[in-house]
Design an enzyme around this catalytic site. Structure first.
Site, mmCIF file in Angstrom:
data_model
loop_
_atom_site.group_PDB
_atom_site.id
_atom_site.type_symbol
_atom_site.label_atom_id
_atom_site.label_comp_id
_atom_site.label_asym_id
_atom_site.label_seq_id
_atom_site.Cartn_x
_atom_site.Cartn_y
_atom_site.Cartn_z
ATOM 1 N N LYS A 11 31.650 105.036 12.963
ATOM 2 C CA LYS A 11 33.072 104.688 13.140
ATOM 3 C C LYS A 11 33.689 104.377 11.762
ATOM 4 C CE LYS A 11 32.045 103.375 17.841
ATOM 5 N NZ LYS A 11 32.391 102.624 19.042
ATOM 6 N N GLY A 171 31.006 98.831 22.575
ATOM 7 C CA GLY A 171 31.275 97.676 21.722
ATOM 8 C C GLY A 171 31.412 96.367 22.472
#
Ligand code: 13P
Length: 248
Positions: A11, A171
């Site tokens: 990411k 997440g």
């Protein structure tokens, strides 16, 4: 089935210094592992990662690609540009792109098409939100997302990788149970089987809070062919534990 495929999605994390130390730690022990592995790095670090990974068993990946071939698309990165850096995999349709950048199923299908045309394997992400799961729409959502990619890429659909990433598990520390993951993976496998005689060639990865503690149980499921790993791929020791679990 081919060896499991474990992909780290960094990411928007990293720096020249942090990338160098993470990759050198991972590469130091990669040698004895039998799983396939890759890291999808932020675009500015492609050149650095290409140099560090050259000749290693860790493949280079990108996190996104433009749906356009070339031209006046400020800020975009084309599939041909990724190929210049020997990129092997490219994530397309990550839920963070769909959610924060308004990517539609059609755009995602075009991105997969651009990657394939450049000889890059698209990792096509699908997954339902918590509201969609609660409404009993999980299968319908992931099938709709994959159908768009199948529709646009019909004859080369066996060249893609699919990643099932339930949005509620990304997440959050909430992981799909192995049974929940297997159920959706089987649905996706059946959809691929209806589209190609070579559906068994398509690796279907699980993603969403996969970590060193839960990887082995998820990977033990018959249709879980690997993982797409966010946070846990940023720590060398944790990523390596997962690569070892995938090499058994
Ligand atoms: P986490 O592993 O941090 O939940 O991220 C999963 C993911 O989105 C990988 O693409």
């Amino acid at each position: 089935m081919a060896a499991k495929l474990m992909v780290g999605n960094w990411k928007m994390n990293g720096s020249l210094a942090a990338n160098a130390s993470l990759l050198s730690e991972v590469l130091a022990v990669m040698g004895g592992l039998t799983c396939r592995a890759a890291v999808c790095v932020p675009a500015p670090y492609l050149a650095q990662a290409q140099a560090l990974l050259a000749g290693s068993a860790l493949a280079l990946g990108a996190q996104d690609v433009s749906a356009h071939e070339a031209g006046a698309y400020t800020g975009e990165v084309s599939a041909d540009m990724l190929r210049d850096f020997a990129v092997r995999y490219c994530i397309v349709g990550h839920s963070e792109r769909r959610q924060y950048h308004g990517e539609s199923d059609v755009t995602v299908a075009s991105k997969a098409q651009r990657a394939l045309a450049a000889g890059i394997t698209p990792i096509v992400c699908v997954g339902e939100s918590l509201a969609e799961r609660d409404a009993g729409q999980t299968e319908a959502v992931v099938k709709r997302q994959l159908a768009a990619v199948i529709h646009t890429n019909g004859h080369c659909i066996s060249e893609i990788v699919v990643a099932y990433e339930p949005v509620w598990a990304i997440g959050t520390g909430l992981t799909a149970t192995p049974e929940q993951a297997q159920h959706v993976h089987a649905v996706l496998r059946a959809q691929l089987q209806a589209a190609t005689a070579h559906a068994d060639r398509v690796s279907i990865l699980y993603g969403g809070s996969m970590n060193a503690a839960n990887a082995a149980d998820l990977l033990a499921q018959p249709d879980v062919d690997g993982g797409l790993i966010g946070g846990a791929a940023l720590k060398a020791s944790e990523f390596l534990t997962m690569l070892k679990a995938a090499s058994r």
